[in-house]
Design an enzyme around this catalytic site. Structure first.
Site, PDB file in Angstrom:
ATOM      1  NE  ARG A   1    -133.290 -12.526 -12.301  1.00 13.45           N
ATOM      2  CZ  ARG A   1    -132.972 -12.883 -13.713  1.00 13.45           C
ATOM      3  NH1 ARG A   1    -132.180 -14.054 -13.711  1.00 13.45           N
ATOM      4  NH2 ARG A   1    -133.252 -12.311 -14.542  1.00 13.45           N
TER       5      ARG A   1
ATOM      6  N   GLY B   1    -128.229  11.625  -8.552  1.00 10.04           N
ATOM      7  CA  GLY B   1    -129.278  11.269  -7.567  1.00 10.04           C
ATOM      8  C   GLY B   1    -130.741  10.913  -8.429  1.00 10.04           C
TER       9      GLY B   1
ATOM     10  CD  GLN C   1    -134.366  -5.525 -22.864  1.00 13.30           C
ATOM     11  OE1 GLN C   1    -134.346  -5.321 -23.909  1.00 13.30           O
ATOM     12  NE2 GLN C   1    -135.369  -5.585 -22.138  1.00 13.30           N
TER      13      GLN C   1
ATOM     14  N   GLY D   1    -138.170  -2.741 -17.506  1.00 12.76           N
ATOM     15  CA  GLY D   1    -139.002  -2.285 -16.319  1.00 12.76           C
ATOM     16  C   GLY D   1    -138.436  -0.847 -16.112  1.00 12.76           C
ATOM     17  CG  HIS D   2    -139.887   2.079 -18.068  1.00 10.63           C
ATOM     18  ND1 HIS D   2    -139.237   1.703 -19.245  1.00 10.63           N
ATOM     19  CD2 HIS D   2    -140.981   2.500 -17.988  1.00 10.63           C
ATOM     20  CE1 HIS D   2    -140.213   1.530 -19.907  1.00 10.63           C
ATOM     21  NE2 HIS D   2    -141.262   2.009 -19.321  1.00 10.63           N
TER      22      HIS D   2
ATOM     23  CB  THR E   1    -138.498  -7.076 -14.702  1.00 10.51           C
ATOM     24  OG1 THR E   1    -138.538  -5.879 -15.396  1.00 10.51           O
ATOM     25  CG2 THR E   1    -139.273  -7.969 -15.589  1.00 10.51           C
ATOM     26  CB  THR E   2    -136.008 -10.533 -12.343  1.00 11.13           C
ATOM     27  OG1 THR E   2    -135.049  -9.646 -11.999  1.00 11.13           O
ATOM     28  CG2 THR E   2    -136.404 -10.903 -13.651  1.00 11.13           C
TER      29      THR E   2
ATOM     30  CE  LYS F   1    -132.321   1.129 -21.119  1.00 10.97           C
ATOM     31  NZ  LYS F   1    -131.778   0.237 -20.084  1.00 10.97           N
ATOM     32  N   GLY F   2    -134.618   5.178 -17.505  1.00 12.33           N
ATOM     33  CA  GLY F   2    -135.922   5.632 -17.400  1.00 12.33           C
ATOM     34  C   GLY F   2    -135.848   6.960 -16.991  1.00 12.33           C
ATOM     35  CE  LYS F   3    -132.032  11.677 -12.664  1.00 17.28           C
ATOM     36  NZ  LYS F   3    -131.224  12.287 -12.011  1.00 17.28           N
TER      37      LYS F   3
ATOM     38  CG  ASP G   1    -131.108  -3.109 -14.926  1.00 19.26           C
ATOM     39  OD1 ASP G   1    -132.364  -2.798 -15.211  1.00 19.26           O
ATOM     40  OD2 ASP G   1    -130.585  -4.331 -14.877  1.00 19.26           O
TER      41      ASP G   1
HETATM   42  P1  IMP Z   1    -134.564 -12.292 -21.565  1.00 20.93           P
HETATM   43  O1  IMP Z   1    -134.599 -10.845 -22.431  1.00 20.93           O
HETATM   44  O2  IMP Z   1    -135.748 -12.511 -20.574  1.00 20.93           O
HETATM   45  O3  IMP Z   1    -134.415 -13.444 -22.488  1.00 20.93           O
HETATM   46  O4  IMP Z   1    -133.177 -12.637 -20.647  1.00 20.93           O
HETATM   47  C1  IMP Z   1    -132.088 -12.773 -21.333  1.00 20.93           C
HETATM   48  C2  IMP Z   1    -131.033 -11.953 -20.376  1.00 20.93           C
HETATM   49  O5  IMP Z   1    -131.183 -10.489 -20.507  1.00 20.93           O
HETATM   50  C3  IMP Z   1    -130.960 -12.271 -18.938  1.00 20.93           C
HETATM   51  O6  IMP Z   1    -129.658 -12.413 -18.335  1.00 20.93           O
HETATM   52  C4  IMP Z   1    -131.740 -11.116 -18.462  1.00 20.93           C
HETATM   53  O7  IMP Z   1    -131.547 -11.273 -16.981  1.00 20.93           O
HETATM   54  C5  IMP Z   1    -131.297  -9.940 -19.198  1.00 20.93           C
HETATM   55  N1  IMP Z   1    -132.335  -8.907 -19.239  1.00 20.93           N
HETATM   56  C6  IMP Z   1    -133.288  -8.796 -20.109  1.00 20.93           C
HETATM   57  N2  IMP Z   1    -134.248  -7.575 -19.817  1.00 20.93           N
HETATM   58  C7  IMP Z   1    -133.402  -6.811 -19.016  1.00 20.93           C
HETATM   59  C8  IMP Z   1    -133.437  -5.811 -18.563  1.00 20.93           C
HETATM   60  O8  IMP Z   1    -134.498  -4.858 -18.537  1.00 20.93           O
HETATM   61  N3  IMP Z   1    -132.606  -5.100 -17.608  1.00 20.93           N
HETATM   62  C9  IMP Z   1    -131.297  -5.886 -17.422  1.00 20.93           C
HETATM   63  N4  IMP Z   1    -131.205  -7.307 -17.973  1.00 20.93           N
HETATM   64  C10 IMP Z   1    -132.298  -7.858 -18.596  1.00 20.93           C
END
Ligand code: IMP
Length: 435
Positions: A303, A419, A224, A40-41, A300-301, A16-18, A13
């Protein structure tokens, strides 16, 4: 043989997408080499917004090859939903290629992800529940489905027969829900995948190496970040793939000497999603301020991301693991209007000063940040002028912040992002990335 790689220098996060979008303008091919639809991007093309997880970002740009390398785990069902979304929005997927060696994420992997997390109890990793870990487990256990299996029907049936029984037993043991499919129904579903994208499955290593031989511009797009690397990250609070520089070689099928420049995407502060140690993590109002200003909600989540100050122990580790030749520093505008900004330069653990990221999670959990306090800067209202006039027009304190990081890591911050818009990007190399 021009090639560029973009890798996250923190826990994902970083924006990177930008940066990928900015640099992919002149790329002939964009390659993903690890991870899956846990990434997710968001890509904005004119007035269209694409939220992609499994498809490489190059896919919505006409005339580019968008490659899913062998190191990626592919959820075909969800990939096809994204393909639909892209087609409905007037783009095509002519450039999509999928490695015949890429492993497939199945529904039972998602169920296992949930069941394993529940089984861990207090030791929960906080995964995205997309089945990423279980799919990579099967790869290492040599029982996974690969995209190329879709093209060999007899082998596929045999594997399905074995895997349904095996996974049902495993799910039963972990107290999870059973697979919920028969050999026939799963075979029929997988034949549907073959029909949809079977003609895109090929040996992508040959494709990428041929492109490099031909002098095409190849962009390797990391997902990631370095701190989530299965070997070099904050294990076990990591993802299950190789997110650092070496992951490009194994996950795309290219030799180390084919990787040109490596751009480390470094957010001006730190965030992480999920569990695990976070030495510079903030609490309460201070954290909330960064979350709100930075819009730190996971694509993605959904959260909220945990937020904290920039951690240069983390960034040094990432730089060493990935060989960054440039930094793309992002979201500096989020730090506008702070009087002072702390930057972590070392940890204090059990009375000792530690300069390198420890392997031990309990040591990480006991670590206290050693901060250098940097002077903050005021926001300005004419961003366009700053972008037009370039780096030197940035507030002196912001330049001081950037240059401190450059000196610490011994890597130039060639890109500075102030920005979310494409034009809020200061390119200190004036666009000369592929020479
Ligand atoms: P998993 O990749 O779903 O197995 O999650 C393992 C850990 O990596 C968790 O803490 C996720 O929140 C984190 N994670 C997985 N993908 C991303 C991402 O694209 N951005 C930030 N954290 C990620």
């Amino acid at each position: 043989m021009p090639s560029l790689a973009i890798i996250g220098a923190q826990w994902g996060d970083e924006g990177k997408g930008k940066i990928t979008d900015y640099l992919s303008g002149e790329a002939d091919m964009v390659v993903r080499f690890q991870g899956g639809n846990n990434a997710g991007h968001t890509i904005i093309v004119g007035d269209r917004v694409f939220k992609l997880h499994g498809l490489p970002s190059g896919v919505v740009r006409p005339g580019k090859l968008a490659v899913i390398g062998n190191g990626v785990v592919v959820n075909m069902e969800e990939l096809l939903v994204e393909v639909e979304h892209v087609l409905e929005n007037g783009c095509n997927i002519d450039g999509l290629r999928i490695s015949d060696r890429a492993h497939l994420i199945m529904n039972y992997h998602k169920k296992l992800d949930g069941a394993e997390e529940a089984y861990r109890g207090k030791g929960v990793v906080g995964t995205t529940k997309k089945g990423i870990g279980p799919a990579y487990q099967d790869k290492m256990a040599r029982i996974g489905f690969r995209a190329g299996d879709l093209l060999e029907e007899d082998l596929l049936k045999e594997k399905i027969r074995f895997l349904i029984g095996y996974k049902n037993d495993l799910l039963g043991m972990l107290g999870g829900e059973r697979c919920g499919c028969t050999v026939e129904s799963l075979f029929a579903k997988m034949m549907g995948w073959k029909e949809a994208v079977g003609d895109r499955i090929c040996d992508t290593s040959v494709l990428i190496n041929d492109a490099l031989d031909a002098g095409d511009n190849v962009l390797f797009e990391g997902a990631q970040g370095a701190m989530l690397d299965i070997d070099h990250g904050t294990y076990p609070y990591v993802t299950s793939s190789a997110t650092c520089g070496g992951g490009i070689c194994t996950g795309a099928g290219v030799a180390p000497n084919r990787i040109g420049q490596v751009i480390g995407c470094l957010k001006a502060y730190t965030t992480r999603v999920g569990e695990g140690p976070f030495v510079t993590g903030l609490q309460g109002e201070e954290e909330r301020r960064l979350q709100v200003k930075g819009g730190e909600i996971g694509v993605t989540t959904g959260r909220s991301r945990r937020c904290g100050w920039l951690d240069l122990v983390v960034a040094e580790h990432a730089t060493r693991m990935c060989g960054f030749t440039s930094l793309a520093m992002t979201k500096l505008d989020v730090l506008n209007d702070y009087e002072e900004i702390p930057v972590c330069t070392a940890y204090r653990i059990d009375g000792e000063t530690v300069e390198h990221l420890p392997a031990s999670i309990s040591r990480m959990q006991r670590a206290e940040p050693v901060y250098k306090t940097m002077k903050g800067w005021k926001s300005w209202n004419d961003t366009e002028a700053v972008v037009r006039e370039g780096y030197d027009a940035l507030p002196a304190e912001m330049r001081g912040y950037i240059e401190y990081v450059e000196d610490f890591l011994k890597v130039p911050a060639d890109i500075v992002s102030i920005g979310p818009d494409r034009n809020e990007t200061i390119d200190r190399r004036g666009g000369r990335w592929w020479d």
